[in-house]
Design an enzyme around this catalytic site. Structure first.
Site: not given
Ligand SMILES: *Cc1c(COP(=O)(O)O)cnc(C)c1O
Length: 422
Positions: A143, A235, A264, A17
């Site tokens: 996202y 998610d 994360k 990015y």
């Molecule tokens: C960061 C993120 C992802 C992607 O995770 P990466 O480990 O960066 O590939 C997917 N969904 C959400 C809600 C995110 O914040």
């Protein structure tokens, strides 16, 4: 030393990015708690948990100890045909904390791949049942990651436009509000026959600008989907593990999803790991004598024993009463700060959900990520020793739970000063 690293980095590294022509990444050589330090010893408060991953602070000695022990015992083993105690224990413990309908765990190694697996499971689920479907529903401004499937179900914009022709078709719906729920219900009625699943970030749409919707509205939308047999992919890659003030976003809802995704904060931000969980019913559509019904997906580092060790250690810390108290304190401090600034003339809106605080600044040139406001604010905060990465005109805080009251107050103070610049 700092300057040398900068020059060497410039010669060989391409950062995420980042427009490399104008960027100058700062070399960081050590970290502790809420702080990261550059090679010259300059300290920054990490107010974004290093892209939302760090939970208990950097270089946490307990997690370091557990990972180090694991490193000498079993660093890696193929997860097809083999298993290991860490993956077993982590799945058992995580499933115990999730809604009872979550029964199976599929491991990957980041958030995007956790999403890819969720999408593939949903698509193949219908296929295995002999009723293939092809429409996927997602929220506007979503996202879900940067791989092609995850990108397809994410909001489209400047980032995705070079790939527009390669992204699969998605029906984008508005994040739920009490006003739009009826319209969404009609849309769902129209598409429910062909709908594979609906994927969504619960309560907070992170990268979209820390946009927030109400738990009740989301629960209602989930109920509609269930009544139409549309599978739900929740998610929790960003919001999981305490960010919303509860352990998981699902703990705010009255409905449960079919599939959940985590990454994360899963390892406390120590090592990369992704998890996709699902219901027994979904799992059973793949469970057969026919080998072709299996889920043919895997990554070299699936269920890394080291990453699982970090995740187990992070869970230990997260469930401690003292950590829960730290989370509550952050929530209270945010609330007190909001009281103070909510009528600030430079602010359009202030949003908060648990430990996540977002201040949307007024702007004349829209909310573009490419607006100068991002750059101005980012540089200003760094100069003041704070790592904050505004999303366009949205200043947000996602602090690690170990952040001190003193540091939070310092961050609030600098934010107020920064607003005067705008
Ligand atoms: C960061 C993120 C992802 C992607 O995770 P990466 O480990 O960066 O590939 C997917 N969904 C959400 C809600 C995110 O914040």
């Amino acid at each position: 030393m700092q300057q040398q690293l900068i020059e060497r980095d410039k010669k060989v590294n391409w950062h995420p990015y980042t427009q490399m022509k104008t960027a100058c990444p700062i070399p960081i050589t050590k970290a502790e708690g809420a702080y990261i330090y550059d090679a010259d010893g300059r300290r920054y408060i990490d107010a974004v948990s290093s892209w939302w991953v760090t939970l208990h602070g950097h270089a946490h000695p307990y997690i370091a100890q557990k990972v180090s022990e694991q490193l000498y015992l079993l660093e890696q083993v193929i997860f097809a045909g083999f298993t290991h105690p860490n993956a077993i224990e982590l799945s058992e413990r995580l499933l115990n904390l999730l809604p009872i309908n979550q029964q199976k765990v599929f491991y990957t190694d980041n958030g995007s791949t956790a999403i890819e697996v969720a999408l593939k499971i949903c698509i193949q689920y219908h296929y295995n049942l002999g009723k293939p479907k092809n429409k996927i529903l997602a929220f506007k401004n979503a996202y879900h990651g940067d791989t092609f499937g995850a990108m397809s179900v994410s909001g489209r914009g400047a980032w995705t436009s070079p790939f527009a022709g390669q992204l699969f078709e998605v029906i984008f719906i508005d994040a739920p509000t009490s006003e739009n729920i009826e319209m969404t219900r009609q849309l769902l009625n129209e598409h429910s026959e062909e709908a594979v699943c609906m994927i969504y970030e619960p309560l907070i749409q992170g990268a979209g600008g820390m946009l927030m919707h109400k738990a009740d509205d989301l629960s209602l939308l989930m109920r509609f989907c269930k009544s139409k047999n549309v599978l739900l992919i929740q998610d929790e890659v960003f919001v999981g593990f305490g960010r919303t003030g509860k352990l998981f976003a699902v703990d705010h809802l009255t409905e449960v999803p079919d599939i959940m995704c985590f990454s994360k904060g899963l390892t406390g931000g120590t090592l990369p790991l992704g998890i996709t969980t699902c219901t027994q019913e979904i799992f059973e559509a793949f469970y057969a004598d026919d080998k072709s019904k299996a889920l043919f997906h895997g990554h070299s580092f699936t269920a890394s024993p080291l990453a699982c060790a970090a995740a187990l250690a992070s869970l230990d810390l997260l469930l401690e009463e003292s950590t829960q108290q730290k989370i509550k304190n952050i929530v209270c401090l945010h609330q007190a700060f909001i009281k103070k600034i909510k009528n600030h003339p430079k602010l359009k809106e202030v949003r908060q959900m648990g430990t996540v605080l977002a201040l949307e600044c007024k702007t004349i040139n829209g909310t573009s990520y490419f607006s100068d406001m991002h750059q101005t604010l980012y540089a200003y905060f760094l100069e003041k020793g704070i790592l904050l990465r505004p999303l366009g005109n949205i200043i947000y805080l996602v602090p690690p739970y170990c952040v001190s009251e003193e540091d939070l107050n310092e961050i609030y103070k600098v934010i107020l000063q920064a607003l005067e610049l705008l």
